[in-house]
Design a protein around this motif. Structure first.
Motif, short mmCIF file in Angstrom:
data_model
loop_
_atom_site.label_atom_id
_atom_site.label_comp_id
_atom_site.label_asym_id
_atom_site.label_seq_id
_atom_site.Cartn_x
_atom_site.Cartn_y
_atom_site.Cartn_z
N LEU A 118 13.52 -10.77 -3.94
CA LEU A 118 13.29 -11.16 -2.32
C LEU A 118 12.04 -10.91 -2.45
CD1 LEU A 118 16.14 -8.83 -1.09
CD2 LEU A 118 16.20 -11.50 -2.05
N VAL A 119 11.30 -11.62 -1.30
CA VAL A 119 9.61 -11.34 -0.91
C VAL A 119 9.63 -11.32 0.74
CG1 VAL A 119 7.56 -12.84 -1.54
CG2 VAL A 119 8.91 -12.49 -3.07
N LEU A 120 8.77 -11.02 0.89
CA LEU A 120 8.55 -10.59 2.13
C LEU A 120 6.61 -11.70 2.45
CD1 LEU A 120 9.90 -8.85 5.40
CD2 LEU A 120 8.57 -7.16 4.65
N ARG A 121 6.09 -10.80 2.13
CA ARG A 121 5.11 -10.74 2.56
C ARG A 121 4.36 -11.88 2.36
NH1 ARG A 121 1.06 -6.84 -0.54
NH2 ARG A 121 1.34 -8.34 -2.29
N PRO A 146 10.11 -2.95 -7.96
CA PRO A 146 11.09 -1.80 -7.36
C PRO A 146 12.34 -2.90 -7.42
CG PRO A 146 9.22 -2.41 -5.97
CD PRO A 146 8.88 -3.33 -7.71
N GLY A 147 13.70 -1.88 -6.88
CA GLY A 147 14.55 -2.67 -6.44
C GLY A 147 15.67 -1.59 -7.06
N PRO A 148 16.95 -1.68 -6.38
CA PRO A 148 18.20 -0.91 -7.10
C PRO A 148 17.90 -0.90 -8.04
CG PRO A 148 18.84 -2.72 -4.99
CD PRO A 148 17.86 -2.75 -5.47
N SER A 151 0.86 -0.92 0.07
CA SER A 151 0.38 -0.07 -0.43
C SER A 151 0.33 1.34 -0.02
CB SER A 151 -0.81 -0.32 1.03
OG SER A 151 -0.25 0.22 2.34
N SER A 152 2.32 1.19 0.39
CA SER A 152 3.16 2.28 0.58
C SER A 152 4.03 2.47 -0.98
CB SER A 152 3.89 2.33 1.75
OG SER A 152 4.64 1.35 1.43
N VAL A 153 3.68 1.61 -1.47
CA VAL A 153 4.65 1.62 -2.52
C VAL A 153 4.02 1.58 -4.22
CG1 VAL A 153 6.16 -0.25 -4.31
CG2 VAL A 153 6.32 0.20 -1.22
N SER A 154 3.81 2.25 -5.36
CA SER A 154 2.81 2.18 -5.61
C SER A 154 2.99 0.86 -6.44
CB SER A 154 3.53 3.70 -6.57
OG SER A 154 4.59 3.48 -7.75
N LYS A 159 12.21 -1.54 2.69
CA LYS A 159 12.20 -0.32 3.42
C LYS A 159 11.38 0.38 2.29
CE LYS A 159 13.36 2.78 6.67
NZ LYS A 159 14.69 3.38 7.43
N LYS A 160 12.87 0.33 1.33
CA LYS A 160 13.11 1.30 0.10
C LYS A 160 11.93 0.91 -0.02
CE LYS A 160 16.68 4.01 -2.03
NZ LYS A 160 18.01 3.84 -2.09
N TYR A 161 11.78 -0.10 -0.83
CA TYR A 161 11.03 -0.65 -2.65
C TYR A 161 9.71 -0.96 -2.45
CZ TYR A 161 15.67 0.90 -4.07
OH TYR A 161 17.53 1.02 -4.95
N GLY A 162 9.46 -1.03 -0.92
CA GLY A 162 8.38 -2.33 -0.75
C GLY A 162 8.98 -3.49 -0.59
N PRO A 163 7.62 -4.58 -0.55
CA PRO A 163 7.61 -6.08 -0.02
C PRO A 163 8.34 -6.95 -1.05
CG PRO A 163 5.37 -5.84 -0.27
CD PRO A 163 6.59 -4.29 -0.40
N ILE A 164 8.41 -6.41 -2.11
CA ILE A 164 8.73 -7.24 -3.48
C ILE A 164 10.21 -6.76 -4.01
CG2 ILE A 164 8.76 -8.48 -5.41
CD1 ILE A 164 5.18 -8.56 -4.25
N VAL A 165 11.37 -6.92 -4.08
CA VAL A 165 12.31 -6.47 -4.54
C VAL A 165 12.83 -7.21 -5.01
CG1 VAL A 165 14.68 -5.06 -3.77
CG2 VAL A 165 12.34 -5.61 -1.91
#
Ligand code: HEM
Length: 514
Positions: free
Chosen positions: A93-96, A41-43, A29-32, A75-81
């Motif tokens: 990388l997956v967080l949720r 998203p990612g570096p 929700s905090s990331v477009s 933190k920077k890119y959201g839960p999928i990077v």
């Protein structure tokens, strides 16, 4: 009554706290989100070097604390990077937990993991293995051919219970050793990490080698057979760890560490082969039907009878259990003891349960006892949540899949960051506190997503040693806290990541007789 839910201590600061608190509620929700694959998203990713510049320009980057870097990325890119290391496939990388569940579901029929390259190479160089690398390293049909056959002997509760009595004796030996290794104040005077490694190695040899090898024997003669087994097993584990977490120059030429890996693996292989021959000879001696019906087969014997498994498959599996089981379990044991030592109110609750279930503790521990240790089991789960031995499961995607609005491509690696999920305050309230109660059946701190903490992974490729490890740790907690009060007189211990997580500094526990 002590209210442990109020007085719990905070997770020691190993850098995570400041990332989790307040601003680290990472959610989509905090990331477009956009709809194309390239927009995960990612570096910034450059040709050839991939996202490496992002690491190189991060002044705080520390390879041994890679979890903090990943936390920063979330933190920077959201839960999928998305990241990309030079020469490696794209990694997501997956967080949720819900995303982790989808990936595990998608890959459930053919769960392919990044092979442990150095083990594969070492096995390929030894003709004994006939280019078969074992389940830790193989994928696809060859992995399933063996895994489907070892599944029952290694996971069925009845078979795991058959080792309980001996595991209890191993743990009692550790306790005896502790009683000799304390100073006048009860503080342990040696490197306790090594004692826990001996304890987990002794336990796994009960299963893999069908015997006690005598890791705690103070009179072990240097050069004797048990000494050689123990030394080879320890060298094998340490070389594997160094090869996997180091520079990987072994891919180009046989480095010193790689040669150590080859040599120690060959020694462990020879030991397992010798043990198997003895087991076969013993089985041949068991002649009469009466003897047969009284004989309770152990894991190696069950594997030998398994149609479709060759002798070499059995030996390879015996060898694989040693590194698979030792460091993960000894680190787990260290974490549990550390958390208990720092949370006296939790200890009191565990001891109450143990006194009720074990009485005066003079009888052997039985499966019936373990079944009643509800709170102790919650302590184990909470320890694994707060300080898991591994970052999380890895899967190589065999076809494209959709994850929310993204497409993950065939050949990419999905890294399910279960360790970080378990510190996310969206998943666990008071995530930095050690609260075993959260795991009790009525879930007093709120429901828990089944993929929010995955120390043993999930599905058909999950850790086959889960029940064995659980039994070892429950026995350790039971015997230790029944006899001692544990104390920790020092500050927070740091944990570093080198293939697996482990404590960096000495484990100076104090054991006080109850
Ligand atoms: C607390 C201790 C342990 C933890 C946290 C742990 C965790 C794990 C994890 C996360 C995996 C990867 C699973 C996947 O890719 O889905 C794994 C694989 C494995 N573990 Fe464990 N493990 C532990 C103890 C043990 C023990 C005691 C044994 C042996 C008795 C063992 C044997 C193995 C083997 C052989 C594999 C490879 C399985 C395969 O790829 O099919 N582990 N473990």
């Amino acid at each position: 009554m002590i209210n442990s839910m109020r007085s719990v201590r905070l997770l020691p600061v190993w850098g995570v706290q400041q990332l989790v608190q307040g601003h680290a509620r990472v959610s989509t929700s905090s990331v477009s989100l956009t709809t194309t694959t390239s927009s995960i998203p990612g570096p910034k990713c450059y040709p050839v070097v991939g996202t490496l510049p992002d690491i190189l320009t991060d002044k705080e980057f520390d390879k041994e604390k890679i979890h903090l870097y990943f936390m920063k990325l979330f933190k920077k890119y959201g839960p999928i990077v998305k990241i990309k290391a030079p020469g490696e496939p794209t990694t997501v990388l997956v967080l949720r937990p819900e995303d982790c569940r989808e990936i595990l579901q998608h890959t459930r029929e053919n769960p392919v993991r990044t092979p442990m390259g150095c083990l594969k190479k070492a096995r390929d160089s030894n003709p004994f293995y006939e280019k078969k690398a074992g389940i830790v390293t193989e994928n696809g049909e060859e992995w399933w051919r063996v895994r489907s056959k070892v599944q029952v002997p290694v996971l069925k509760p009845e078979y795991v219970h058959s080792y309980l009595h001996d595991m209890d004796l191993v743990t009692q030996d550790l306790l005896e050793r502790i009683s000799r290794l304390r100073d006048a104040n009860g503080e342990i005077t040696v490197n306790f990490k090594e004692e826990l490694e001996k304890w987990s190695l002794e336990n796994i040899c009960l299963i893999s080698l069908n015997q006690r090898v005598g890791c705690f024997d103070p009179n072990m003669v240097p050069g004797s057979e048990p000494d050689l087994i123990v030394t080879a097993a320890r060298n094998f584990m340490s070389a594997l760890k160094d090869c996997e977490s180091g520079s990987k120059l072994w891919k180009i030429y046989p480095t010193k560490t790689f040669k150590q890996l080859q040599q120690s693996m060959d020694e462990v292989t020879k030991t397992c082969e010798g043990v198997l021959q003895e087991i076969e000879a013993n089985l041949e001696r068991v002649q009469s039907e009466e003897e047969m019906s009284r004989h309770k087969p152990k894991m190696v014997e069950l594997l030998l009878r398994e149609p479709g498994l060759t002798r070499k498959d059995v030996i390879t599996f015996m060898v694989d259990l040693i590194p698979g089981a030792t460091e993960t379990t000894s680190d787990n044991a260290a974490v549990v003891l550390y958390q208990l030592a720092r949370n006296p109110q939790v200890q009191v609750k565990v001891q109450g349960e143990l006194d009720r279930v074990l009485g005066d503790g003079t009888s052997p521990i039985t499966p019936h006892h373990l079944a009643q240790l509800t709170y102790t089991k919650a302590v184990f789960k909470e320890s694994n949540r707060i300080m898991p031995p591994l970052l999380g499961p890895v899967r190589i995607l065999q076809d494209n899949m959709c994850l929310g609005e993204y497409t993950l491509e065939k050949g990419w690696v999905a890294f399910l960051m279960s360790a970080l999920t378990a510190w996310d305050e969206e998943e666990f309230s008071r995530p930095l506190e050690f609260v075993p109660e959260r795991w009790l059946r009525h879930r007093p701190l709120g429901s828990i997503h089944p993929c929010a903490s995955l120390p043993f992974s999930h599905g058909i490729r999950m850790c086959p040693g889960k029940r064995i490890a659980e039994q070892e740790i429950y026995t350790l907690i039971a015997r230790t806290l029944h006899r001692y009060n544990l104390d920790w007189k020092y500050g927070d211990l740091e944990r570093t990541h080198k293939f697996v997580f482990s404590f960096k500094d000495p484990l100076k526990f104090t054991f006080i007789d109850r």
